[in-house]
Motif scaffolding. Structure first.
Motif, PDB file in Angstrom:
ATOM      1  N   ILE A   1       0.780  -1.121   0.154  1.00 31.34           N
ATOM      2  CA  ILE A   1       0.084   0.138   0.035  1.00 31.34           C
ATOM      3  C   ILE A   1       0.888   1.104   0.009  1.00 31.34           C
ATOM      4  CG2 ILE A   1      -1.765   1.350   1.328  1.00 31.34           C
ATOM      5  CD1 ILE A   1      -2.756  -1.398   2.540  1.00 31.34           C
ATOM      6  N   GLY A   2       0.457   2.232  -0.909  1.00 30.80           N
ATOM      7  CA  GLY A   2       1.430   3.295  -0.995  1.00 30.80           C
ATOM      8  C   GLY A   2       0.645   4.461  -0.141  1.00 30.80           C
ATOM      9  N   ILE A   3       1.085   4.995   0.667  1.00 24.80           N
ATOM     10  CA  ILE A   3       0.387   6.058   1.771  1.00 24.80           C
ATOM     11  C   ILE A   3       1.005   7.426   1.316  1.00 24.80           C
ATOM     12  CG2 ILE A   3       0.084   6.652   4.176  1.00 24.80           C
ATOM     13  CD1 ILE A   3      -0.110   3.801   4.604  1.00 24.80           C
ATOM     14  N   VAL A   4       0.155   8.487   1.252  1.00 26.10           N
ATOM     15  CA  VAL A   4       0.732   9.793   1.204  1.00 26.10           C
ATOM     16  C   VAL A   4      -0.325  10.621   1.971  1.00 26.10           C
ATOM     17  CG1 VAL A   4       1.183  11.820  -0.211  1.00 26.10           C
ATOM     18  CG2 VAL A   4       0.983   9.660  -1.334  1.00 26.10           C
ATOM     19  N   SER A   5       0.408  11.609   2.823  1.00 20.94           N
ATOM     20  CA  SER A   5      -0.599  12.517   3.853  1.00 20.94           C
ATOM     21  C   SER A   5       0.023  13.641   3.937  1.00 20.94           C
ATOM     22  CB  SER A   5      -0.503  11.644   5.214  1.00 20.94           C
ATOM     23  OG  SER A   5      -1.144  12.761   5.900  1.00 20.94           O
ATOM     24  N   GLN A   6      -1.060  14.614   3.828  1.00 13.19           N
ATOM     25  CA  GLN A   6      -0.575  16.030   3.867  1.00 13.19           C
ATOM     26  C   GLN A   6      -0.131  16.416   5.259  1.00 13.19           C
ATOM     27  OE1 GLN A   6      -3.572  18.548   1.811  1.00 13.19           O
ATOM     28  NE2 GLN A   6      -2.370  20.342   2.334  1.00 13.19           N
ATOM     29  N   SER A   7      -0.848  15.590   6.317  1.00  7.32           N
ATOM     30  CA  SER A   7      -0.359  15.928   7.397  1.00  7.32           C
ATOM     31  C   SER A   7       0.559  14.891   8.093  1.00  7.32           C
ATOM     32  CB  SER A   7      -1.577  15.639   8.406  1.00  7.32           C
ATOM     33  OG  SER A   7      -1.216  14.986   9.762  1.00  7.32           O
ATOM     34  N   GLY A   8       1.831  15.317   8.897  1.00  6.92           N
ATOM     35  CA  GLY A   8       2.569  14.241   9.291  1.00  6.92           C
ATOM     36  C   GLY A   8       2.423  13.331  10.155  1.00  6.92           C
TER      37      GLY A   8
ATOM     38  N   ASN B   1       3.862  21.288   3.394  1.00 12.41           N
ATOM     39  CA  ASN B   1       3.173  22.339   2.767  1.00 12.41           C
ATOM     40  C   ASN B   1       3.380  22.209   1.281  1.00 12.41           C
ATOM     41  OD1 ASN B   1       3.056  23.252   5.330  1.00 12.41           O
ATOM     42  ND2 ASN B   1       4.648  25.125   4.852  1.00 12.41           N
ATOM     43  N   GLN B   2       3.914  21.089   0.618  1.00  9.12           N
ATOM     44  CA  GLN B   2       4.154  20.698  -0.830  1.00  9.12           C
ATOM     45  C   GLN B   2       4.554  21.926  -1.566  1.00  9.12           C
ATOM     46  OE1 GLN B   2       0.522  18.423  -1.988  1.00  9.12           O
ATOM     47  NE2 GLN B   2      -0.465  19.546  -0.482  1.00  9.12           N
ATOM     48  N   ALA B   3       5.892  22.614  -1.093  1.00  9.47           N
ATOM     49  CA  ALA B   3       6.293  23.797  -1.605  1.00  9.47           C
ATOM     50  C   ALA B   3       6.813  23.352  -3.005  1.00  9.47           C
ATOM     51  CB  ALA B   3       7.433  24.168  -0.770  1.00  9.47           C
ATOM     52  N   ASP B   4       7.293  22.223  -3.179  1.00  9.14           N
ATOM     53  CA  ASP B   4       7.882  21.832  -4.536  1.00  9.14           C
ATOM     54  C   ASP B   4       7.048  20.348  -5.006  1.00  9.14           C
ATOM     55  OD1 ASP B   4       9.426  21.084  -6.799  1.00  9.14           O
ATOM     56  OD2 ASP B   4      10.941  20.415  -5.477  1.00  9.14           O
ATOM     57  N   LEU B   5       7.540  19.290  -4.519  1.00  8.65           N
ATOM     58  CA  LEU B   5       7.069  17.903  -4.765  1.00  8.65           C
ATOM     59  C   LEU B   5       5.486  17.897  -4.113  1.00  8.65           C
ATOM     60  CD1 LEU B   5       9.832  15.668  -4.267  1.00  8.65           C
ATOM     61  CD2 LEU B   5       8.646  16.005  -6.358  1.00  8.65           C
ATOM     62  N   GLU B   6       4.407  17.639  -4.831  1.00  9.42           N
ATOM     63  CA  GLU B   6       2.958  17.792  -4.398  1.00  9.42           C
ATOM     64  C   GLU B   6       2.434  16.475  -4.234  1.00  9.42           C
ATOM     65  OE1 GLU B   6      -0.201  18.151  -6.150  1.00  9.42           O
ATOM     66  OE2 GLU B   6       0.383  19.170  -8.100  1.00  9.42           O
ATOM     67  N   LEU B   7       1.303  16.500  -3.873  1.00  4.16           N
ATOM     68  CA  LEU B   7       0.463  14.987  -3.582  1.00  4.16           C
ATOM     69  C   LEU B   7       0.459  14.314  -5.008  1.00  4.16           C
ATOM     70  CD1 LEU B   7      -1.662  13.406  -2.167  1.00  4.16           C
ATOM     71  CD2 LEU B   7      -3.433  14.803  -3.037  1.00  4.16           C
ATOM     72  N   CYS B   8       0.387  15.110  -6.289  1.00  4.50           N
ATOM     73  CA  CYS B   8       0.313  14.115  -7.351  1.00  4.50           C
ATOM     74  C   CYS B   8       1.498  13.786  -7.663  1.00  4.50           C
ATOM     75  CB  CYS B   8      -0.298  15.075  -8.687  1.00  4.50           C
ATOM     76  SG  CYS B   8      -2.029  15.581  -8.213  1.00  4.50           S
ATOM     77  N   ASP B   9       2.647  14.144  -7.455  1.00  2.00           N
ATOM     78  CA  ASP B   9       4.079  13.623  -7.745  1.00  2.00           C
ATOM     79  C   ASP B   9       4.007  12.049  -7.164  1.00  2.00           C
ATOM     80  OD1 ASP B   9       5.738  15.633  -9.082  1.00  2.00           O
ATOM     81  OD2 ASP B   9       4.899  16.713  -7.531  1.00  2.00           O
ATOM     82  N   PHE B  10       3.443  12.136  -5.921  1.00  2.00           N
ATOM     83  CA  PHE B  10       3.597  10.679  -5.173  1.00  2.00           C
ATOM     84  C   PHE B  10       2.475   9.926  -5.970  1.00  2.00           C
ATOM     85  CE2 PHE B  10       5.691  13.882  -2.644  1.00  2.00           C
ATOM     86  CZ  PHE B  10       6.762  12.727  -1.911  1.00  2.00           C
ATOM     87  N   ILE B  11       1.211  10.487  -6.127  1.00  2.00           N
ATOM     88  CA  ILE B  11       0.308   9.347  -6.803  1.00  2.00           C
ATOM     89  C   ILE B  11       0.865   8.969  -7.963  1.00  2.00           C
ATOM     90  CG2 ILE B  11      -2.066   9.243  -7.605  1.00  2.00           C
ATOM     91  CD1 ILE B  11      -2.989  11.567  -5.859  1.00  2.00           C
ATOM     92  N   GLU B  12       1.487   9.584  -8.825  1.00  2.00           N
ATOM     93  CA  GLU B  12       2.171   9.190 -10.269  1.00  2.00           C
ATOM     94  C   GLU B  12       3.233   8.257  -9.950  1.00  2.00           C
ATOM     95  OE1 GLU B  12       0.854  13.479 -12.140  1.00  2.00           O
ATOM     96  OE2 GLU B  12       3.195  12.966 -11.988  1.00  2.00           O
ATOM     97  N   TYR B  13       4.111   8.503  -8.685  1.00  2.00           N
ATOM     98  CA  TYR B  13       5.201   7.475  -8.424  1.00  2.00           C
ATOM     99  C   TYR B  13       4.474   6.151  -8.139  1.00  2.00           C
ATOM    100  CZ  TYR B  13       8.370   4.989  -5.450  1.00  2.00           C
ATOM    101  OH  TYR B  13       9.178   3.929  -4.932  1.00  2.00           O
TER     102      TYR B  13
ATOM    103  N   PRO C   1       6.054  -0.804  -9.068  1.00  2.00           N
ATOM    104  CA  PRO C   1       5.811  -2.110  -9.256  1.00  2.00           C
ATOM    105  C   PRO C   1       5.505  -2.628  -7.708  1.00  2.00           C
ATOM    106  CG  PRO C   1       8.219  -1.901  -9.955  1.00  2.00           C
ATOM    107  CD  PRO C   1       7.474  -0.533  -9.534  1.00  2.00           C
ATOM    108  N   LEU C   2       6.013  -2.302  -6.739  1.00  2.00           N
ATOM    109  CA  LEU C   2       5.509  -2.842  -5.412  1.00  2.00           C
ATOM    110  C   LEU C   2       4.333  -2.357  -4.748  1.00  2.00           C
ATOM    111  CD1 LEU C   2       9.348  -2.311  -3.635  1.00  2.00           C
ATOM    112  CD2 LEU C   2       8.214  -4.321  -4.780  1.00  2.00           C
ATOM    113  N   THR C   3       3.802  -1.338  -5.607  1.00  2.00           N
ATOM    114  CA  THR C   3       2.543  -0.715  -4.944  1.00  2.00           C
ATOM    115  C   THR C   3       1.200  -1.516  -5.612  1.00  2.00           C
ATOM    116  OG1 THR C   3       3.545   1.359  -4.404  1.00  2.00           O
ATOM    117  CG2 THR C   3       1.386   1.499  -4.589  1.00  2.00           C
ATOM    118  N   ARG C   4       0.183  -1.899  -5.073  1.00  2.00           N
ATOM    119  CA  ARG C   4      -0.968  -2.315  -5.562  1.00  2.00           C
ATOM    120  C   ARG C   4      -2.147  -1.419  -5.256  1.00  2.00           C
ATOM    121  NH1 ARG C   4      -1.632  -8.758  -5.498  1.00  2.00           N
ATOM    122  NH2 ARG C   4      -3.410  -8.201  -6.394  1.00  2.00           N
TER     123      ARG C   4
END
Ligand code: ADP
Ligand code: MG
Length: 698
Positions: free
Chosen positions: A158-165, A190-202, A207-210
C-alpha cells in the motif's frame, strides 16, 4: 527523480544528534535502528559520532554522492544547509522544520526562497513542515515520528501519502494493526515543491505498490489530480482518498444557489465519482479500503452476502447494510439448496445466521459457508461478522484462508473485542484484511461498492449539442457583473434552452400594451441589479389576467421594492408569459477555481437549499451522464413517475443540463455562476421552460 529519492542508496541527516527528544535525534535513531543498508551520514558540527556512526561537521566534509538529506535544523540554518546540499549534489531534501507558508505571508516568503535555492541546484524538496517518508522495503525510516519506534516497519504493497505528518504516522500504525503493509509512506507538508500528485504518479508506476491510500486537505492542481487518478486507473491500482474540508463553511459571498450548493468539497466528490477514485470518511478507513482492494480487487456488482455465527450480530449487520443503502443479494437456487442441507427452514439464508447448528458438521458449515456464499454469482462482496462462539479463533483463521483463496472482497468484522485478539494475530500473519467495528465494515463496503460501480461506468462520449448558438458573442455583448433575468435568459436561449416569452420595459413605458402582445395571463417582475432574489423584495407578481391587474401589480411591486430593498435602482419591469409545468427544478453552473466549469441539477426550485438534493459534474457532460445525474437524485421518482404521478420529460431535462454545461464550459472563468431556477419540467414529450435565470459574469 522521485524514484531515486524514495529509493536512496545514501542518506544524510543534517542536525543529527544522540538526543531523541530532538527531531534530528529521532530521525537518525530510526535510520540506524531499522537497519537501513545504504550509506548513512549524520551531520553535526559538534559531534564526532552519533548513534555509533561517524558524524561529520558538514555535508561537504562527508562528500557525495548523497541521494537524500533530511534537514532537521532551526529555520535560520535551513537555507544555508540547502545551499550546501546543492554543492554536494543531493537529489532530494526533506525539510522537517516548520515555520513556513503555514504561518502566513512572511513564512511564504521564506518558503519561496527555499524553492528558489532548490531549483537553482536541481534539488527536489519534500515539505517543509512535514515528517518525511518511510520505505519499508529498504528498511528506511526517514521520519521523526514516534510511530516508527516499533520494529520492523509494516512492509507491503500500500502506498500512503498524507498532507499531515501525524496522520501519515497514524496510517502506518493503522496498517500495522490490521496486518497491511506499506510500499512507501510519505508526508508532504506544505508541498512547496513535490506535491500530492507527484507521489500518486510515482505509486501508479511503482511495481511494489498495488493500492494507494491518501489523506489530503486541499489540492494544488485539480486538473493534474484528474490526470494522476486516470493513471492509477490505467495501472489497475485503486486510489483511495480521505479528504478533510467536507464541512467548510462557504466563505465566499455568492448570489446563486448553485454556488452555495456546489462548494469545493461536493465538486471534489463528483470528480472522484467520475474518475473512479474511492472516497472514504477518514484516513484509517483509507488504509482499510486500500488493503481490501489490494487483496481482492473491486466488487463487480452491489449484491452483498451477510453472515455471522450469531443471530443478533447478523441482524445488526443486515440493518446497517440496508441503512447504508447497500443491497443484500438474492442467492441462486444452487447456493440455497446447498445451505438448506444444514440451515433449518425457519432461518433466512441471506442474511445468514450459521451458528448453533444441531449437526456433527457444525464446524465445517461454520467455516465453509463463507466460501459457498461468495461463490454465488449474485454475490459481489461478503460481510462476515464474527461473534463470540465456540472455537472462534480456529474459525477466524479458517475464514481468513478462505477469504484469501478467492477474488471477491470479503470484509471480516471482528466485533467481539479483545476476545478475538488471537484471531487478529492469525489474520495479520495471513495478510487477510479485517476491521474491528461494524461501522468500519459498512464504511469500507459502501466505499468499495461505489468504487466498483464507478469503474464499470464507461467514459461518456461528450459532444456539443446541435442548435447551440454563439454564446461567447452574447456574453461579449452583455459585458460583466450581475446580469438581469432577461440578460441571463439570453445566454440560456443562445445555448438552446427554452425560456419564457417576455419583454422588458422602462418604468415609464406602457406595460399593459406589452402584456397584451404577450397574451394574458402574464407575470410581472422588477428589473434591478441590486435585487437578486426578486420575490424576497416583493418584486414578482404572477397570474395577472388583464391590463388593470398589470397596472396594479406594477404599483405594488414599486412600493414593495422601495420598502424592502431601499436604494435599489429599478431599471424597469419584465412582462412575461405565465408558464406551466409539473415540477420546479434548478439547473446551474459554477466556475470552480480547482476543477473549472461545474454543472448542477437539483430538485425543489426555491426549496433547493432546504432539500440539498443536487448532483454535480464537471462540464461539459454527455446526455447519458446527465441522465445518470437525474437518476442519482434522491427525488428521482418525482421525475421518473411515482404513485400515479405522470412520468416527466427527463430527456428534455438532461438536454438542458448538457446545454448549460456547454454554456459553462465555453464561457469558462468568465461565467462565475449561473442559476436557471426554477425550470418548469413538463410531462414526458412536453419539454420544459426556464422561468427565471440569474448569472454573474467576471
Ligand atoms: P426570484 O428572483 O424570487 O427567484 P422568480 O422569477 O423565480 O423570482 O419568481 C418566483 C416564483 O414565481 C418562481 O419560483 C415561480 O414559481 C413563479 N414564477 C415566476 N415567473 C413565472 C412564470 N413566468 N410562470 C409561472 N410561474 C412563475
Ligand atoms: Mg427564481
Amino acid at each position: 527523480m522521485l524514484r531515486a529519492i524514495l529509493n536512496p542508496a545514501s542518506v544524510a541527516v543534517i542536525g543529527a544528534s544522540s538526543d531523541t527528544l530532538k527531531f534530528g535525534g529521532r530521525v537518525i535513531r530510526f535510520v540506524v535502528d531499522h537497519g537501513f543498508g545504504g550509506r548513512i551520514v549524520p551531520v553535526n558540527p559538534s559531534a564526532t559520532e552519533v548513534c555509533g556512526i561517524a558524524a561529520y561537521p558538514s555535508l561537504s566534509a562527508a562528500g557525495g554522492p548523497i541521494d537524500v538529506a533530511v534537514l532537521a535544523v532551526p529555520t535560520r540554518f535551513i537555507a544555508p544547509s540547502l545551499e550546501e546540499c546543492g554543492k554536494v549534489g543531493v537529489k532530494g531534501v526533506i525539510v522537517i522544520t516548520a515555520d513556513y507558508a503555514e504561518v502566513g505571508a512572511e513564512g511564504k516568503v521564506r518558503q519561496d526562497e527555499l524553492v528558489a535555492i532548490a531549483r537553482r541546484h536541481g534539488i527536489r524538496l519534500i515539505g517543509p513542515n512535514c515528517l518525511g517518508f518511510i520505505n519499508p522495503h529498504l528498511a528506511l525510516a526517514l521520519t521523526s515520528s514516534v510511530a516508527l519506534a516499533p520494529k520492523p516497519m509494516p512492509k507491503g504493497d500500500i502506498g500512503i501519502v498524507s498532507q499531515s505528518g501525524s496522520v501519515m504516522a497514524s496510517m502506518i500504525t493503522n496498517a500495522r494493526d490490521v496486518g497491511a503493509g506499506v510500499s512507501v509512506a510519505a508526508s508532504i507538508g506544505n508541498q512547496a515543491d513535490l506535491e500530492l500528485c507527484d507521489f500518486i504518479e510515482y505509486f501508479a508506476d511503482d511495481p511494489l505498490t498495488r493500492s494507494i491510500a491518501i489523506y489530503a486537505e486541499g489540492l494544488l492542481d485539480g486538473k493534474r489530480f484528474i490526470g494522476a487518478a486516470r493513471r492509477c486507473r490505467e495501472a489497475g491500482k485503486p486510489l483511495v482518498i480521505a479528504k478533510s474540508g467536507a464541512t467548510e463553511a462557504g466563505s465566499r459571498l455568492t448570489q446563486s444557489h448553485t454556488a452555495s450548493l456546489a462548494g469545493a468539497h461536493p465538486v471534489f466528490e463528483a470528480v472522484c465519482r467520475d474518475e473512479a477514485v474511492c472516497l472514504v470518511d477518514d484516513p484509517e478507513r483509507a488504509v482499510m479500503a486500500a488493503h481490501v482492494l489490494a487483496r481482492f480487487g473491486a466488487p463487480d456488482g452491489d449484491g452483498l452476502a451477510v453472515l455471522s455465527p450469531s443471530g443478533g450480530t447478523v441482524a445488526v449487520a443486515a440493518d446497517r447494510v440496508i441503512r447504508a443503502g447497500l443491497r443484500i443479494a438474492e442467492l441462486s437456487a444452487s447456493t440455497a439448496a446447498r445451505l438448506r442441507q444444514y440451515i433449518p427452514p425457519t432461518r433466512p439464508l441471506n442474511p445468514l445466521e450459521f451458528g448453533g447448528l444441531a449437526t456433527d458438521k457444525s464446524f465445517e458449515v461454520n467455516t465453509e459457508a463463507l466460501g459457498w456464499l461468495r461463490a454465488d454469482p449474485n454475490v459481489a462482496a461478503v460481510l462476515l461478522a464474527a461473534a463470540s462462539a465456540p472455537q472462534v479463533d480456529a474459525k477466524i483463521k479458517r475464514w481468513g484462508e478462505i477469504a484469501l483463496a478467492g477474488e471477491k472482497p470479503v470484509v471480516l468484522a471482528l466485533c467481539p473485542g479483545s476476545l478475538v485478539d488471537r484471531g487478529r494475530a492469525d489474520l495479520r500473519a495471513l495478510g487477510c484484511p479485517f476491521v474491528n467495528r461494524m461501522d468500519d465494515a459498512i464504511g469500507v463496503l459502501r466505499a468499495i461498492v461505489d468504487y466498483g460501480h464507478a469503474l464499470r461506468r464507461s467514459r461518456p462520449n461528450v459532444q456539443r449539442p446541435s442548435a447551440f448558438g454563439d454564446v461567447k458573442a452574447v456574453a461579449d455583448r452583455l459585458g460583466g457583473g450581475t446580469l438581469t433575468e432577461h440578460e441571463a435568459k439570453s445566454l440560456l436561449a443562445a445555448a438552446g434552452v427554452p425560456v419564457t416569452r417576455e419583454a422588458q420595459r422602462a418604468p415609464t413605458e406602457d406595460l399593459a400594451a406589452a402584456a397584451a402582445e404577450i397574451g394574458f395571463p402574464v407575470a410581472l417582475k422588477v428589473v434591478s441589479r441590486q435585487v437578486s432574489h426578486k420575490s424576497d423584495a416583493g418584486g414578482v407578481q404572477i397570474g395577472l389576467a388583464d391590463e388593470h391587474a398589470v397596472r396594479a401589480a406594477a404599483a405594488t411591486i414599486r412600493d414593495n421594492v422601495a420598502q424592502r430593498a431601499p436604494g435599489a435602482i429599478v431599471e424597469g419591469f419584465l412582462v412575461q408569459e405565465m408558464a406551466r409545468g409539473e415540477l420546479e427544478v434548478i439547473v446551474g453552473s459554477r466556475w470552480d477555481a480547482q476543477f473549472g466549469a461545474v454543472v448542477m441539477v437539483g430538485l425543489g426550485g426555491i426549496y433547493v437549499e432546504l432539500l440539498g438534493d443536487v448532483q454535480l459534474a464537471l462540464a461539459p457532460v454527455a446526455h447519458a451522464q446527465a441522465l445518470a445525474m437525474l437518476g442519482a437524485l434522491a427525488g428521482w421518482p418525482l421525475i421518473g413517475g411515482v404513485r400515479g404521478r405522470p412520468r416527466l420529460d427527463s430527456d428534455a431535462l438532461a438536454d438542458a443540463i448538457v446545454r448549460l454545461s456547454w454554456l459553462a464550459a465555453e464561457l469558462g472563468p468568465r461565467l462565475l455562476e449561473f442559476d436557471a431556477n426554477p425550470v418548469l419540467l413538463r410531462r414526458a414529450g412536453e419539454g420544459l421552460i426556464a422561468v427565471d435565470a440569474r448569472a454573474t459574469l467576471a
